[in-house]
Motif scaffolding. Structure first.
Motif, PDB file in Angstrom:
ATOM      1  N   ALA A 113       0.816  -1.213   0.000  1.00  0.00           N
ATOM      2  CA  ALA A 113       0.000   0.000   0.000  1.00  0.00           C
ATOM      3  C   ALA A 113       0.850   1.264   0.000  1.00  0.00           C
ATOM      4  CB  ALA A 113      -0.936   0.002   1.195  1.00  0.00           C
ATOM      5  N   GLY A 114       2.167   1.133  -0.080  1.00  0.00           N
ATOM      6  CA  GLY A 114       3.035   2.303  -0.150  1.00  0.00           C
ATOM      7  C   GLY A 114       3.453   2.855   1.194  1.00  0.00           C
ATOM      8  N   MET A 115       3.135   2.149   2.270  1.00  0.00           N
ATOM      9  CA  MET A 115       3.518   2.596   3.604  1.00  0.00           C
ATOM     10  C   MET A 115       4.946   2.147   3.888  1.00  0.00           C
ATOM     11  SD  MET A 115       0.711   4.059   4.596  1.00  0.00           S
ATOM     12  CE  MET A 115       0.881   4.315   6.338  1.00  0.00           C
ATOM     13  N   PHE A 116       5.678   2.975   4.623  1.00  0.00           N
ATOM     14  CA  PHE A 116       7.036   2.607   5.010  1.00  0.00           C
ATOM     15  C   PHE A 116       7.425   3.358   6.266  1.00  0.00           C
ATOM     16  CE2 PHE A 116       7.280   6.000   1.889  1.00  0.00           C
ATOM     17  CZ  PHE A 116       8.151   6.912   2.446  1.00  0.00           C
ATOM     18  N   THR A 162       2.951   9.743  -0.364  1.00  0.00           N
ATOM     19  CA  THR A 162       2.162  10.948  -0.650  1.00  0.00           C
ATOM     20  C   THR A 162       2.005  11.842   0.572  1.00  0.00           C
ATOM     21  OG1 THR A 162       0.092   9.782  -0.200  1.00  0.00           O
ATOM     22  CG2 THR A 162       0.860   9.812  -2.495  1.00  0.00           C
ATOM     23  N   THR A 163       2.590  11.455   1.700  1.00  0.00           N
ATOM     24  CA  THR A 163       2.556  12.294   2.904  1.00  0.00           C
ATOM     25  C   THR A 163       3.280  13.601   2.596  1.00  0.00           C
ATOM     26  OG1 THR A 163       2.588  10.347   4.348  1.00  0.00           O
ATOM     27  CG2 THR A 163       3.258  12.450   5.329  1.00  0.00           C
ATOM     28  N   LYS A 206       5.476  20.032  -0.434  1.00  0.00           N
ATOM     29  CA  LYS A 206       5.860  18.867  -1.235  1.00  0.00           C
ATOM     30  C   LYS A 206       5.625  17.573  -0.460  1.00  0.00           C
ATOM     31  CE  LYS A 206       9.105  21.066  -4.311  1.00  0.00           C
ATOM     32  NZ  LYS A 206      10.399  20.945  -4.971  1.00  0.00           N
ATOM     33  N   THR A 207       5.651  16.462  -1.188  1.00  0.00           N
ATOM     34  CA  THR A 207       5.474  15.145  -0.582  1.00  0.00           C
ATOM     35  C   THR A 207       6.821  14.453  -0.446  1.00  0.00           C
ATOM     36  OG1 THR A 207       5.234  13.945  -2.659  1.00  0.00           O
ATOM     37  CG2 THR A 207       3.216  14.912  -1.722  1.00  0.00           C
ATOM     38  N   LEU A 208       6.825  13.371   0.303  1.00  0.00           N
ATOM     39  CA  LEU A 208       8.049  12.570   0.422  1.00  0.00           C
ATOM     40  C   LEU A 208       8.469  12.049  -0.951  1.00  0.00           C
ATOM     41  CD1 LEU A 208       7.195  10.684   3.719  1.00  0.00           C
ATOM     42  CD2 LEU A 208       8.903  12.496   3.410  1.00  0.00           C
TER      43      LEU A 208
END
Length: 161
Positions: free
Chosen positions: A79-82, A101-102, A136-138
């Motif tokens: 899911a793109g979490m890290f 996208t954080t 901006k995002t990560l």
């Protein structure tokens, strides 16, 4: 009402002390963990005696007692979490679970929630030698998996740590 003091060991070698009731279910315990770590309930794997705890079972059903040590393993995945490690001005390292996208602004708010002293001074998140833009995002910085960034005070006269 009887209460238990449970210890939750985090993957970054920190220990949470949590007061719960035996009739609480695992999901309620995870909600407390989320309030202290910002790791969403659905991204938490809590383990006792080598077994993953099921959300719908009560703590009593696992025979947990005061002093029990549980282990938290963030469930990261497709899911793109890290996990992101942030070196604080005090050199303490805080780990947060984020998504690419954080935004930097969202990340700053998360860090302020974890360390109240940050609210008294202006800080910048740094990647390399560059301050990160809060809009901006990560992903904009090429951060898509586990990484380490720094948080620095904006003013040398700021006394917060």
């Amino acid at each position: 009402m009887e209460t238990l003091v449970i210890y939750v060991m985090l993957y970054r070698r920190e220990r949470l002390v949590i007061e719960v009731r035996p009739q609480d279910n695992v999901e309620e315990l995870k909600a407390v963990v989320e309030s202290k770590t910002n790791i969403p309930i659905h991204r938490q794997g809590l383990y006792y005696d080598g077994k993953r705890l099921a959300n719908d079972r009560t703590l009593a059903s696992y025979n947990l007692a005061t002093g029990t040590v549980l282990h938290l393993s963030p469930l990261l995945g497709a899911a793109g979490m890290f996990s992101l490690s942030v070196i604080m001005p005090s050199n303490k390292v805080i780990q947060v679970v984020v998504h690419g996208t954080t935004t930097i602004k969202e990340l700053m708010k998360t860090l302020e929630g974890l360390d109240q002293t940050l609210k008294s001074c202006q800080h910048f998140l740094m990647v390399g030698n560059d301050a990160m833009d809060i809009s901006k995002t990560l992903w904009d910085y090429g951060i898509r998996s586990e990484a380490v960034i720094r948080l620095e005070k904006a003013e040398s006269t700021c006394s917060c740590m």
